[in-house]
Enzyme design. Structure first.
Site, PDB file in Angstrom:
ATOM      1  N   GLU A 173      40.538  48.975  39.078  1.00  0.00           N
ATOM      2  CA  GLU A 173      40.849  47.575  38.803  1.00  0.00           C
ATOM      3  C   GLU A 173      41.753  47.477  37.567  1.00  0.00           C
ATOM      4  O   GLU A 173      41.464  48.078  36.529  1.00  0.00           O
ATOM      5  CB  GLU A 173      39.533  46.820  38.566  1.00  0.00           C
ATOM      6  N   LYS A 182      41.233  39.404  44.089  1.00  0.00           N
ATOM      7  CA  LYS A 182      39.783  39.349  43.862  1.00  0.00           C
ATOM      8  C   LYS A 182      39.242  37.966  44.186  1.00  0.00           C
ATOM      9  O   LYS A 182      39.752  36.949  43.707  1.00  0.00           O
ATOM     10  CB  LYS A 182      39.482  39.721  42.405  1.00  0.00           C
ATOM     11  N   CYS A 210      35.358  45.231  41.638  1.00  0.00           N
ATOM     12  CA  CYS A 210      34.326  45.092  40.610  1.00  0.00           C
ATOM     13  C   CYS A 210      33.124  44.268  41.071  1.00  0.00           C
ATOM     14  O   CYS A 210      32.334  44.712  41.888  1.00  0.00           O
ATOM     15  CB  CYS A 210      34.948  44.503  39.340  1.00  0.00           C
TER      16      CYS A 210
END
Length: 548
Positions: A321, A379, A430
């Site tokens: 990330e 995301k 994440c």
């Protein structure tokens, strides 16, 4: 004493989570909560009392406090790692203010988890608490010709007590699973009871293939409830006590045997579609990541890692990330990393920022061997208070801006598809690892393997261990191979059974070459979602109607 025992049992449940991983405690740690919530004393009021007063008495009492304390102890212990965001002096936040922010974040997410347990207790008592819990004494013995009648009454009493125990267990399991399902739809979610079994108890985790994480949550709550119900009748009804103990014990054995059967099924891979992946763990501390020294270290580390892995003839390279914390267009125009792609001609999944209108996205970019962007994944589940501020008009004035970007991050849409030269991938960035539906949707849409990318740099080893535990469940639920790339650990390769074939060390720069395989299978969970919670909810409603 009740409050102390409740707090201890909540802490014991916290010890079941990674990296402590005392997963066996989960099968008994709920018993005190169940006992103190569903005691034998009636909670009903005298006839004529208004319903509003009755509901208020159910909500505002010792049992509600007991549930809150258990939830606070469990979630607070499990999530204490979140205080690792302190100190944020590297972001320009004063030390004391940074500490206050860390405490606020921990309290906020802990209380949110404790509310789930509290609601479970309130709903349970609201629907079940108006009846006497079924360990009232046996009908008294009589003389003369009434023995036969008393035998019938005694048998009826035993049947009623057993029925009530079963009803309470089903109801308690259904409510807990339903609340976890609701919490999973929001932005704050991490500590499902199911993750208490990951990554060590792989046999029980195989059950997530049936109906997702709720299968394991239901098993844990049910076993605890059965054992608690046996304690209710201890010394009053030996027959029912023995039956419940036997049921709970056999339940644990049969659940694990079922999981073991699934675990031992052969893992058939299509060797012709083997993907040789290279993982770069850059190990760039957050304290320097967004400054010139961090930028230089990131570009140098990821460029060198890309070149070395390319020379090892890998098929695909994965970065964490925001591996390069720049806008992707800037990377394409100015970086040696992009020049290496054009030279080495190996596809790479790059973690960077994307621009969207006047804001940024936390994204993964699929760059082909020619340097073109084949696909992009933004995301979806942003970290509250880290990547965006909930209720920004209010909290923004108190907390200011926690994101290091000049503009705020915005979330991607939930219907994204991430294409790679090797097939469609299931992608998680994440925090998304905690949201099983995020992975199920992509698997159901044709995703053939899982790629996750994380940072985790600002936390102790507890958080990456729990993060890995979440990803293990996601791999099992979807029956997919997984490759994890993180900034500081734990990066890993996980197979569809949850076996961790390789895991990185913490806080080290590492390169790894491993193998994953595309798969097209669909588990019951991928096909039908969380059908178990729906069935349990309907069944508990039917039993409640029958009992009333």
């Amino acid at each position: 004493m009740k409050l102390l025992l409740t707090a201890i049992s909540g802490l014991l449940m916290g010890l079941t989570t990674a990296p402590f991983s005392a997963s066996y405690l989960a099968w008994i740690a709920l018993i005190p909560l169940w006992l103190f919530t569903i005691s034998h004393k009636t909670t009903s009021l005298t006839p004529g009392v208004k319903n509003k007063l009755k509901i208020r008495n159910i909500i505002v009492n010792e049992k509600t406090l007991i549930a809150f304390i258990w939830g606070f102890a469990y979630h607070g212990f499990s999530l204490f790692w979140i205080t690792g965001i302190h100190p944020m002096t590297w972001m320009g936040v004063p030390w004391l203010f940074s500490l206050l922010i860390a405490i606020f974040c921990w309290l906020f997410i802990t209380i949110w988890g404790a509310i789930l347990v509290t609601l479970w207790s309130v709903i349970f008592r609201l629907f079940i608490g108006s009846k006497e819990i079924g360990n009232s004494p046996l009908p008294p013995l009589t003389k003369g010709g009434e023995e036969q009648g008393m035998g019938i009454k005694k048998k009826t009493w035993l049947n009623n007590n057993l029925f009530q125990s079963i009803s309470r267990v089903v109801f308690g399991v259904a409510v807990w699973c339903l609340l976890e399902l609701l919490w999973n739809q929001g932005d704050l979610w991490w500590t499902s009871l199911s993750y208490t079994q990951s990554p060590n108890n792989l046999t029980i985790l195989q059950l997530t293939k049936l109906s997702g994480y709720s299968t394991v949550t239901a098993a844990i709550v049910a076993i605890n409830g059965i054992f608690a119900e046996s304690i209710f009748v201890l010394g009053v009804n030996k027959k029912q006590f023995s039956l419940l103990i036997l049921t709970g014990t056999l339940g644990i054995i049969l659940l694990h045997l079922g999981g073991f059967y699934l675990y031992k099924q052969p893992l058939i891979n299509d060797l012709s579609k083997e993907i040789n992946v290279g993982i770069i763990q850059g190990n760039i501390p957050n304290t320097i990541k967004l400054y010139a020294s961090g930028w230089r270290k990131a570009i140098e580390g990821y460029t060198n890692g890309y070149e070395k892995l390319s020379n090892q003839k890998v098929d695909l390279i994965i970065t964490p990330e925001t591996a390069l914390p720049f806008d992707v267009e800037y990377i394409i125009k100015n970086s040696s990393f992009y020049s290496a792609i054009l030279k080495q001609k190996v596809p790479v999944i790059l973690g960077a920022f994307g621009s969207e209108k006047r804001s940024y996205t936390n994204s993964l970019f699929m760059m082909t061997e020619t340097g073109n962007i084949l696909s992009r994944f933004d995301k979806v589940k942003l970290v509250p208070l880290g990547e965006y501020i909930p209720f920004e008009d209010i909290l923004g004035k108190i907390i200011n801006r926690l994101s290091p970007l000049d503009s705020r991050l915005i979330a991607g849409t939930s219907d994204q598809i991430f294409e790679t030269p090797f097939g469609q991938a299931i992608t998680g960035i994440c925090y998304e690892s905690a949201f099983s539906e995020h992975f199920r949707r992509q698997a159901n849409a044709g995703g053939q393997f899982i790629l996750t990318a994380s940072n985790n740099a600002h936390y102790s080893e507890i958080m990456p261990a729990q993060h890995h535990a979440q990803d293990v469940i996601r791999a099992i639920e979807t029956d997919r191979w997984m490759a994890r790339a993180t900034n500081t650990g734990y990066s890993a390769i996980v197979n569809p059974k949850g076996d961790t074939l390789w895991i990185s060390e913490m806080n080290t720069y590492q390169l790894h070459q491993g193998t994953i395989y595309p798969r097209n299978s669909q588990t019951l969970y991928v096909k039908w979602g969380d059908w178990l919670t729906i069935i349990l909810t309907i069944l508990s409603g039917i039993l409640w109607i029958i009992d009333n």
